[in-house]
Scaffold this active site. Structure first.
Site, short mmCIF file in Angstrom:
data_model
loop_
_atom_site.label_atom_id
_atom_site.label_comp_id
_atom_site.label_asym_id
_atom_site.label_seq_id
_atom_site.Cartn_x
_atom_site.Cartn_y
_atom_site.Cartn_z
N ASP A 85 -19.64 -18.83 -3.42
CA ASP A 85 -19.44 -18.10 -4.66
C ASP A 85 -19.24 -16.61 -4.42
O ASP A 85 -18.47 -15.95 -5.12
CB ASP A 85 -20.67 -18.33 -5.55
CG ASP A 85 -20.47 -17.81 -6.96
OD1 ASP A 85 -19.33 -17.78 -7.42
OD2 ASP A 85 -21.48 -17.45 -7.60
N CYS B 63 -34.62 -7.37 3.37
CA CYS B 63 -35.51 -7.72 4.47
C CYS B 63 -36.94 -7.21 4.26
O CYS B 63 -37.91 -7.97 4.37
CB CYS B 63 -34.94 -7.19 5.79
SG CYS B 63 -36.01 -7.49 7.21
#
Length: 369
Positions: free
Chosen positions: A277, A347
């Site tokens: 997508d 992260c």
């Protein structure tokens, strides 16, 4: 030639066409994908080719996810035709599932009844209370949409349709996890999916509506605390369910956690096939359902390379104790160039979240086992 693994389809029946103009929408730029002079709607011929070719493959489950743009713009008759075709081509012993992701502003009573009667799972985008939702989720004329979404949800509830709420966590609502969680609980919305808003400008800088990794980690941690206290058996939060699924069964249920980015194909309104997508780009087109077989698409060199890029990791990832739970995160989160050696923007947030929650996740997993 057979298929090497089962896969699902994410279908864009009207491409990027939409009645809203959400300020953070990453897909609206794909309006230029629509060919000049085309009605941006999947034709009956392409729809039948798509369904018949997919359902001819030897799989136990055929999974269709309808998305946009705004997929309800295709109209009720389009989905009636799709279901009729699915029933025609469904082989004995197999099953078919349908999901649709919508802004819900165009859902009416007949459409809600159809979705309920045909077991569609409806994902409704709602960013929280009106004061947060209406900041970014505006109509094409700039108008507010919160009340329109709630009206659509009410029709779904009255029809008995199965639905969940998709919350894009952005620069505004990320500051208010407690308020958001209380709002959804008070509304009786017990199936929630929190999605981080991370979009970049051409220079790789986060756009103003995006969140940082630290914000994401703190937000998810606070949501977890509220959920764990008394709702872990009552409220389903997709990412939390996915972590527990991995801890209990060793399986990934969301592509962002997996080691390989080859769980599904995107099919655009004209039949164009793409790997993801977030990566509907001409240079990554794998073919077209009207001329390409699924067996050819699944072994396409571009698809193979795309899947393998997931585990081309920054060296900091290799020694991270949380690597099995993110495997470098979604490729999109590695910056506008999706550099496989770049750390995910999120992260720091994932590390904050897992440091904060894992001991309690493991207790829940042990109870489930």
């Amino acid at each position: 030639m057979g298929i090497s693994r089962p896969f699902s389809l994410l279908i864009k029946p009207v491409s990027a066409s939409c009645n809203l103009r959400c300020k953070y929408c990453f897909y609206i730029d794909h309006l230029d994908y629509i060919k000049k002079g085309d009605e941006a709607k999947m034709s009956s011929a392409t729809l039948e080719t798509l369904i018949s070719s997919y359902m001819s493959l030897p799989m136990q489950e055929y999974s269709f996810a309808w998305q946009g743009g705004e997929p309800t713009l295709a109209g009720l008759e389009f989905y009636q035709e799709a279901v009729a075709l699915q029933n025609r081509y469904l082989s004995k012993g197999a099953r078919v599932t349908n999901a649709i992701q919508t802004n819900a502003t165009l859902i009416n009573k007949p459409m809600a009844r159809f979705f309920a009667e045909n077991n569609f799972l409806i994902g409704v985008s709602l960013d929280g209370p009106k004061k947060y939702h209406d900041i970014f989720r505006v109509s094409s004329s700039g108008g507010k949409t919160h009340s329109m979404v709630l009206r659509g949800i009410q029709y779904l509830k009255e029809a008995g349709a199965e639905y969940n709420i998709l919350i894009l966590v952005n620069s505004e609502n990320v500051k208010k996890p407690r308020e958001l969680y209380k709002y959804f609980k008070d509304k009786g919305f017990n199936f929630l999916q929190f999605i981080p808003c991370v979009e970049y400008d051409a220079n790789g800088k986060l756009l103003y509506y995006s969140i940082t990794g630290k914000e994401w980690g703190n937000f998810l941690s606070e949501i977890f605390d509220l959920w764990y206290r008394k709702d872990s058996r009552k409220v389903s939060i997709r990412h939390f369910d996915s972590v527990l699924n991995y801890l209990v069964l060793g399986r990934y249920t969301v592509c962002t956690m997996d080691r390989d980015c080859r769980q599904y194909f995107v099919v655009e309104y004209d039949g164009g096939i793409f790997p993801c997508d977030f990566f509907v780009k001409k240079e990554l087109q794998l073919g077209n359902v009207n001329s390409t077989t699924w067996e050819e698409a699944i072994v396409h060199p571009l698809y193979e390379d795309f899947g393998k890029r997931k585990m081309q990791l920054n060296k900091k990832c290799i020694t991270c104790k949380w690597l099995p739970l993110c495997n470098g995160d979604c490729q999109k989160m590695r910056g506008p160039d999706s550099n496989p050696e770049t750390l995910s923007t999120l992260c720091e947030g994932w590390r904050i979240f897992y440091d904060h929650t894992m001991e309690r996740f493991e207790k829940l997993a042990a109870a489930l086992k």
